[in-house]
Design an enzyme around this catalytic site. Sequence first.
Site, PDB file in Angstrom:
ATOM      1  N   ASP A   1       0.838  -1.204   0.000  1.00 35.06           N
ATOM      2  CA  ASP A   1       0.000   0.000   0.000  1.00 35.06           C
ATOM      3  C   ASP A   1       0.874   1.256   0.000  1.00 35.06           C
ATOM      4  O   ASP A   1       2.077   1.170   0.212  1.00 35.06           O
ATOM      5  CB  ASP A   1      -0.887   0.013   1.251  1.00 35.06           C
ATOM      6  CG  ASP A   1      -0.038  -0.015   2.513  1.00 35.06           C
ATOM      7  OD1 ASP A   1       0.411  -1.107   2.882  1.00 35.06           O
ATOM      8  OD2 ASP A   1       0.212   1.048   3.083  1.00 35.06           O
TER       9      ASP A   1
ATOM     10  N   ASP B   1       1.281   3.650   2.270  1.00 37.21           N
ATOM     11  CA  ASP B   1       1.214   4.213   3.622  1.00 37.21           C
ATOM     12  C   ASP B   1      -0.051   5.077   3.734  1.00 37.21           C
ATOM     13  O   ASP B   1      -1.090   4.703   3.189  1.00 37.21           O
ATOM     14  CB  ASP B   1       2.503   4.978   3.953  1.00 37.21           C
ATOM     15  CG  ASP B   1       2.795   4.998   5.447  1.00 37.21           C
ATOM     16  OD1 ASP B   1       2.550   3.970   6.100  1.00 37.21           O
ATOM     17  OD2 ASP B   1       3.249   6.026   5.959  1.00 37.21           O
TER      18      ASP B   1
END
Length: 291
Positions: free
Chosen positions: A211, A213
Amino acid sequence: MHLSGKIGIIGGSGFYNIEGIKSVKEIKVKTPFGDPSSEYVTGMLEGAEVVFLARHDKGHRILPSEINYRANIYGMKKLGVERIISVSACGSLKEDLKPLDIVVPSQFVDRTNSGRDMTFFGNGIVAHIQFADPVCPHLSKELYDAGIKAGASMHLGGTYVNMEGPQFSTKAESRLYRSWGMDIIGMTNLAEAKLAREAEMCYATLACITDYDCWHMDQAVESVSVEMIIQNLLKNVDVSKKIVKSVLPKLSKGKDCSCEHALKDSIITRPDVIPAKVKKDLELIIGKYIK
Ligand SMILES: [Zn+2]
């Protein structure tokens, strides 16, 4: 060129076993530093002798702050491992490092709270190893090349911020790390890299991005941040297993780096004042330098 010893594999989130190991044995290892995360799984994989360890144990029951990094790395050393491939999930701090991409980081920045033990030394023995280049360049390049061959979107080099966790970053922290030019963020690899270097083992990481963050706009959409992260994690585990399997035959040819001499001239303490118990506990690591 030194001919190959055993290859250690440390699996992170989602990576609790590796299929296809022949002559499998599960070995419980005792160390002077306490218990490793789990039993080690040893055997032959793609022609190489391997030793696998699930970093958070098989049922994922150990927090990053709770992992006994010293026991984990010492256990690898005790089982004859010379090189460690670490596989870890991480977050991205850069737009062009996308979810499902894999980074082989070349640098670390420490943002832990100093609560975890990251050295084998102390208690009467002092050593200062070189850590300017914290990962093995040879193993890193082999992992990168194997990743490209496996069709993964690979990035060789980059800085891994090691946060404490277990909570993920705040937006302010995430933006701060971006302003520092950091590339990816994770919770576990720095201690392993330090200890592997002290124990004169090669260490390199496949940091698999799940992802962006929390700094990224897309991440604000809830459906993206939960389901997709888990899907990405599982996809990353599949790809990283392929990469590990394809790199193993390459590693049987030997290594060309200085990791196995990392401790030479690094122990400062006069040998006669090192406590006998410390000498005994650390013999596996310091024995070739301190009698
Ligand atoms: Zn090396």
